[in-house]
Design a protein around this motif. Structure first.
Motif, short mmCIF file in Angstrom:
data_model
loop_
_atom_site.label_atom_id
_atom_site.label_comp_id
_atom_site.label_asym_id
_atom_site.label_seq_id
_atom_site.Cartn_x
_atom_site.Cartn_y
_atom_site.Cartn_z
N THR A 195 14.07 14.92 2.30
CA THR A 195 13.08 14.18 1.52
C THR A 195 13.39 12.69 1.64
OG1 THR A 195 14.41 14.43 -0.49
CG2 THR A 195 12.67 16.05 -0.11
N LEU A 196 12.36 11.86 1.50
CA LEU A 196 12.52 10.43 1.72
C LEU A 196 13.57 9.86 0.77
CD1 LEU A 196 11.57 7.93 3.27
CD2 LEU A 196 9.82 7.62 1.51
N TRP A 197 14.56 9.21 1.35
CA TRP A 197 15.63 8.62 0.55
C TRP A 197 15.50 7.10 0.49
CZ3 TRP A 197 20.59 7.22 3.43
CH2 TRP A 197 21.42 6.45 2.60
N THR A 198 15.33 6.45 1.65
CA THR A 198 15.29 5.00 1.68
C THR A 198 14.57 4.52 2.93
OG1 THR A 198 16.66 3.00 1.50
CG2 THR A 198 17.50 4.76 2.88
N THR A 199 14.22 3.23 2.93
CA THR A 199 13.70 2.60 4.14
C THR A 199 14.53 1.38 4.47
OG1 THR A 199 12.13 1.16 2.96
CG2 THR A 199 11.34 3.34 3.62
N LEU A 200 14.47 0.96 5.71
CA LEU A 200 15.22 -0.20 6.17
C LEU A 200 14.32 -0.99 7.11
CD1 LEU A 200 18.08 -1.57 6.31
CD2 LEU A 200 18.49 -0.16 8.33
N ASP A 201 14.05 -2.24 6.78
CA ASP A 201 13.19 -3.09 7.61
C ASP A 201 14.05 -3.94 8.54
OD1 ASP A 201 10.63 -3.81 5.11
OD2 ASP A 201 10.87 -2.15 6.50
N ASP A 202 13.85 -3.79 9.81
CA ASP A 202 14.54 -4.59 10.82
C ASP A 202 13.56 -5.66 11.30
OD1 ASP A 202 15.91 -5.67 12.90
OD2 ASP A 202 16.30 -3.78 13.93
N THR A 203 13.68 -6.85 10.72
CA THR A 203 12.77 -7.95 11.04
C THR A 203 13.53 -9.17 11.55
OG1 THR A 203 12.84 -8.67 8.72
CG2 THR A 203 11.06 -7.19 9.35
N ASP A 204 14.73 -8.95 12.13
CA ASP A 204 15.55 -10.07 12.58
C ASP A 204 14.98 -10.76 13.81
OD1 ASP A 204 17.30 -9.52 10.55
OD2 ASP A 204 18.72 -8.40 11.79
N ASP A 205 14.29 -10.01 14.65
CA ASP A 205 13.75 -10.60 15.87
C ASP A 205 12.61 -11.56 15.52
OD1 ASP A 205 12.09 -10.80 18.44
OD2 ASP A 205 13.82 -9.61 19.10
N PRO A 206 12.58 -12.75 16.11
CA PRO A 206 11.49 -13.69 15.79
C PRO A 206 10.12 -13.20 16.24
CG PRO A 206 12.88 -14.51 17.59
CD PRO A 206 13.58 -13.34 17.02
N ASP A 207 10.10 -12.24 17.14
CA ASP A 207 8.82 -11.69 17.61
C ASP A 207 8.43 -10.51 16.73
OD1 ASP A 207 6.68 -10.54 18.88
OD2 ASP A 207 7.58 -10.57 20.88
N PRO A 208 7.37 -10.63 15.92
CA PRO A 208 6.98 -9.54 15.01
C PRO A 208 6.69 -8.22 15.72
CG PRO A 208 5.81 -11.56 14.47
CD PRO A 208 6.50 -11.80 15.79
N SER A 209 6.37 -8.28 17.01
CA SER A 209 6.07 -7.03 17.71
C SER A 209 7.32 -6.16 17.86
CB SER A 209 5.47 -7.33 19.08
OG SER A 209 6.40 -7.99 19.93
N PHE A 210 8.50 -6.75 17.63
CA PHE A 210 9.74 -5.98 17.72
C PHE A 210 10.28 -5.59 16.34
CE2 PHE A 210 9.72 -8.21 21.81
CZ PHE A 210 9.95 -7.15 22.67
N HIS A 211 9.53 -5.82 15.28
CA HIS A 211 9.95 -5.42 13.95
C HIS A 211 9.74 -3.91 13.77
CE1 HIS A 211 9.32 -9.76 12.24
NE2 HIS A 211 10.22 -9.71 13.20
N THR A 212 10.65 -3.31 13.03
CA THR A 212 10.61 -1.86 12.83
C THR A 212 10.95 -1.52 11.39
OG1 THR A 212 11.36 -1.51 15.12
CG2 THR A 212 11.56 0.36 13.60
#
Length: 201
Positions: free
Chosen positions: A107-124
């Protein structure tokens, strides 16, 4: 990276541990070998560091290696099984049907946003799903086989105290122990499964 933890009663203990953890968690399982290098060991899942099984005999070998180490970490204890899904942060997850089929208890426990890359197309955005269960040898075999075939990356198993962590991947497993001394004992018991490279990779 930023994370969001959900008030899921089933995962409250795991959430508290991650919140108190330093460096702050959760983290992606392939980062463990760097963060905990002094307590880390890597075991290869097939002889001569072969990466992928080609027949049932080789699947039997890699499942035995996975389960042997998992038994030594978790036998007689509860363990958290965590699987990961991902999507663009601007879109909802597709809740991977393959992941859900292999880990229906998660069951869903947590999320983690990886937005370190300056290019938003590589955010996850990473979605972590967890369940707690009494460890039994073989209980994860379908999941481990999918990991070995590189069909489901981002799986790890941890004890409820977050001191023993097993991250299987295609080709082997990264293992984190509570101390370097315990790591050394485990490493020495399975020295034939180690990398020949001096770095341990």
């Amino acid at each position: 990276m930023s994370s969001a933890l959900f008030p899921n009663p089933a995962h409250e203990q795991l959430t508290r541990l991650w919140q108190a953890h330093r460096p702050a968690g959760p983290m992606l399982p392939w980062e463990l070998k760097t963060v905990y290098k002094d307590r880390w060991v890597r075991f290869h899942s097939l002889p001569e560091s072969k990466r992928y099984a080609e027949d049932e005999a080789e699947y039997a070998v890699l499942l035995d290696r996975y389960n042997t180490v998992l038994d030594e970490l978790f036998a007689g204890r509860d363990a958290y099984v965590v699987t990961i899904d991902w999507a663009d942060p601007s879109e909802p997850t597709d809740y991977s049907a393959h992941r859900a089929a292999l880990h229906p208890e998660g069951t869903l426990w947590t999320t983690l946003d990886d937005t370190d890359d300056p290019d938003p197309s590589f955010h996850t955005r990473w979605y972590f799903y967890a369940d707690r269960r009494p460890w039994q040898r073989g209980c994860l075999d379908p999941l481990l086989r999918a990991v070995a075939d590189e069909e489901l990356p981002g799986v790890f198993v941890t004890d409820p105290d977050l001191t023993r962590i097993h991250h299987p991947y295609d080709g082997g497993a990264d293992v984190i122990l509570p101390s370097s001394e315990e790591r050394d004992r485990l490493r020495d018991r399975h020295s034939a499964w180690l990398s020949a490279h001096a770095s341990g990779y």
